[in-house]
Design an enzyme around this catalytic site. Structure first.
Site, short mmCIF file in Angstrom:
data_model
loop_
_atom_site.label_atom_id
_atom_site.label_comp_id
_atom_site.label_asym_id
_atom_site.label_seq_id
_atom_site.Cartn_x
_atom_site.Cartn_y
_atom_site.Cartn_z
N ASP A 91 -5.68 7.38 -5.60
CA ASP A 91 -5.87 8.81 -5.35
C ASP A 91 -6.73 9.01 -4.09
O ASP A 91 -6.36 9.80 -3.18
CB ASP A 91 -6.57 9.41 -6.59
CG ASP A 91 -6.58 10.92 -6.61
OD1 ASP A 91 -5.88 11.54 -5.80
OD2 ASP A 91 -7.31 11.48 -7.47
N GLY A 116 -9.72 4.87 -6.18
CA GLY A 116 -8.45 4.15 -6.32
C GLY A 116 -7.36 4.67 -5.39
O GLY A 116 -7.63 5.08 -4.25
N ASN A 144 -6.22 12.70 -11.06
CA ASN A 144 -6.95 13.16 -12.25
C ASN A 144 -6.63 14.64 -12.43
O ASN A 144 -5.96 15.24 -11.59
CB ASN A 144 -8.46 12.90 -12.13
CG ASN A 144 -9.06 13.62 -10.94
OD1 ASN A 144 -8.93 14.84 -10.82
ND2 ASN A 144 -9.70 12.88 -10.05
N SER A 190 -2.54 4.61 -14.25
CA SER A 190 -3.50 4.42 -15.37
C SER A 190 -4.03 3.00 -15.56
O SER A 190 -4.90 2.79 -16.41
CB SER A 190 -2.91 4.89 -16.72
OG SER A 190 -2.94 6.29 -16.82
N THR A 191 -3.52 2.00 -14.82
CA THR A 191 -3.95 0.62 -15.11
C THR A 191 -5.16 0.18 -14.29
O THR A 191 -5.58 -0.97 -14.38
CB THR A 191 -2.80 -0.39 -14.91
OG1 THR A 191 -2.47 -0.43 -13.51
CG2 THR A 191 -1.58 -0.03 -15.72
N ASP A 218 0.87 -1.18 0.00
CA ASP A 218 0.00 0.00 0.00
C ASP A 218 0.91 1.23 0.00
O ASP A 218 1.68 1.46 0.95
CB ASP A 218 -0.85 -0.05 1.28
CG ASP A 218 -1.71 1.18 1.48
OD1 ASP A 218 -1.57 2.16 0.71
OD2 ASP A 218 -2.51 1.17 2.42
N1 AR6 Z 1 -1.30 1.57 -3.00
C1 AR6 Z 1 -0.78 1.18 -4.19
N2 AR6 Z 1 -1.53 0.96 -5.28
C2 AR6 Z 1 -2.87 1.14 -5.18
C3 AR6 Z 1 -3.50 1.54 -3.97
C4 AR6 Z 1 -2.66 1.76 -2.85
N3 AR6 Z 1 -3.14 2.16 -1.68
N4 AR6 Z 1 -4.84 1.62 -4.22
C5 AR6 Z 1 -5.04 1.26 -5.50
N5 AR6 Z 1 -3.86 0.97 -6.08
P1 AR6 Z 1 -6.24 3.68 -10.00
P2 AR6 Z 1 -5.76 5.12 -12.56
C6 AR6 Z 1 -3.56 0.53 -7.46
O1 AR6 Z 1 -7.60 3.30 -10.46
O2 AR6 Z 1 -6.05 3.91 -13.36
C7 AR6 Z 1 -9.02 7.98 -9.51
O3 AR6 Z 1 -10.40 8.16 -9.35
C8 AR6 Z 1 -4.66 -0.09 -8.28
O4 AR6 Z 1 -4.89 -1.44 -7.88
O5 AR6 Z 1 -6.08 4.17 -8.62
O6 AR6 Z 1 -4.57 5.95 -12.91
C9 AR6 Z 1 -8.30 9.26 -9.95
O7 AR6 Z 1 -8.88 10.41 -9.35
C10 AR6 Z 1 -4.06 0.00 -9.67
O8 AR6 Z 1 -3.11 -1.07 -9.85
O9 AR6 Z 1 -5.61 4.84 -10.98
C11 AR6 Z 1 -8.53 9.24 -11.44
O10 AR6 Z 1 -9.80 9.73 -11.77
C12 AR6 Z 1 -3.27 1.31 -9.61
O11 AR6 Z 1 -3.18 1.65 -8.22
C13 AR6 Z 1 -8.45 7.76 -11.79
O12 AR6 Z 1 -8.80 7.07 -10.58
C14 AR6 Z 1 -3.91 2.48 -10.34
O13 AR6 Z 1 -5.32 2.41 -10.24
C15 AR6 Z 1 -7.05 7.34 -12.17
O14 AR6 Z 1 -7.08 6.01 -12.63
#
Ligand code: AR6
Length: 182
Positions: A38, A36, A28, A122-123, A14
């Site tokens: 963020d 996520g 974003n 982004s994934t 984490d």
């Molecule tokens: N520590 C590490 N990785 C994490 C954690 C954590 N605590 N929580 C989630 N992940 P995402 P995106 C992973 O969706 O695709 C938001 O609403 C997750 O499993 O967080 O860039 C923003 O405001 C995945 O592998 O980011 C934007 O609108 C990775 O982090 C949008 O999401 C990225 O997933 C960005 O989407």
């Protein structure tokens, strides 16, 4: 693996718990928080982060802005909006993802960060294909640290939240290491 003076690693965990000088937020363009990673970063850093971000005027995709870490163990948070995956604009998405990592590294460098942790930008919600993203990250790290062998950044870590993500970055970094030692 090592490139120049920098150790590149992949971990499971984490990112809000990371004790690196900087952590990167997959933000974003509003920089005002979301779901996520963020959402997790904003919850852990506290309301002061939101108030600070509200004054930054947003951020373009692929660019990066820095804030204090507030209640996090990390000193800084580097916020970068990665691209929303669009299969009709693959190359543009690739370039923007590269820019998110490259500009985050540059900003960490400018702020004297010796260590930085990235989530898999982004994934998740933005649906960028995982293996394709991992390959771009490996190439971007190689490009950056080969060009900056005296970088102040001594450790760059991918912090992966799940097994599938961890496995993808492990594969991409192993492939990079194999290419580097050819
Ligand atoms: N520590 C590490 N990785 C994490 C954690 C954590 N605590 N929580 C989630 N992940 P995402 P995106 C992973 O969706 O695709 C938001 O609403 C997750 O499993 O967080 O860039 C923003 O405001 C995945 O592998 O980011 C934007 O609108 C990775 O982090 C949008 O999401 C990225 O997933 C960005 O989407």
């Amino acid at each position: 693996m090592q490139i120049g003076g920098t150790e590149l690693t992949v971990e499971r965990g984490d990112i809000t718990k990371s004790t690196t000088d900087a952590i990167v937020n997959a933000a974003n363009c509003t920089l005002l928080g979301g779901g996520g990673v963020d959402g997790a970063i904003h919850r852990a850093a506290g309301m002061k982060l939101y108030l600070y971000c509200a004054k930054l005027g947003g951020c373009k995709t692929g660019e990066a802005k820095i804030t204090p870490g507030f209640n996090l163990p990390a000193k800084y948070i580097i916020h970068t909006p990665g691209p929303v995956w669009n299969a009709k604009r693959e190359e543009e998405c690739d370039a923007l993802l590269h820019n998110s990592y490259f500009n985050s590294l540059r900003l960490a460098e400018e702020n004297d960060c010796q260590s930085i942790a990235f989530p898999s930008i982004s994934t998740g919600i933005y649906r960028f294909p995982l293996d394709r993203a991992a390959e771009i990250v490996a190439k971007t790290f190689a490009e950056y640290f080969q060009a900056n062998p005296g970088s102040v950044i001594k450790r760059a870590t991918m912090v992966c939240f799940d097994d599938k993500t961890y496995a993808a970055y492990e594969r991409a970094f192993a492939a990079l290491e194999a290419r580097e030692t050819e």
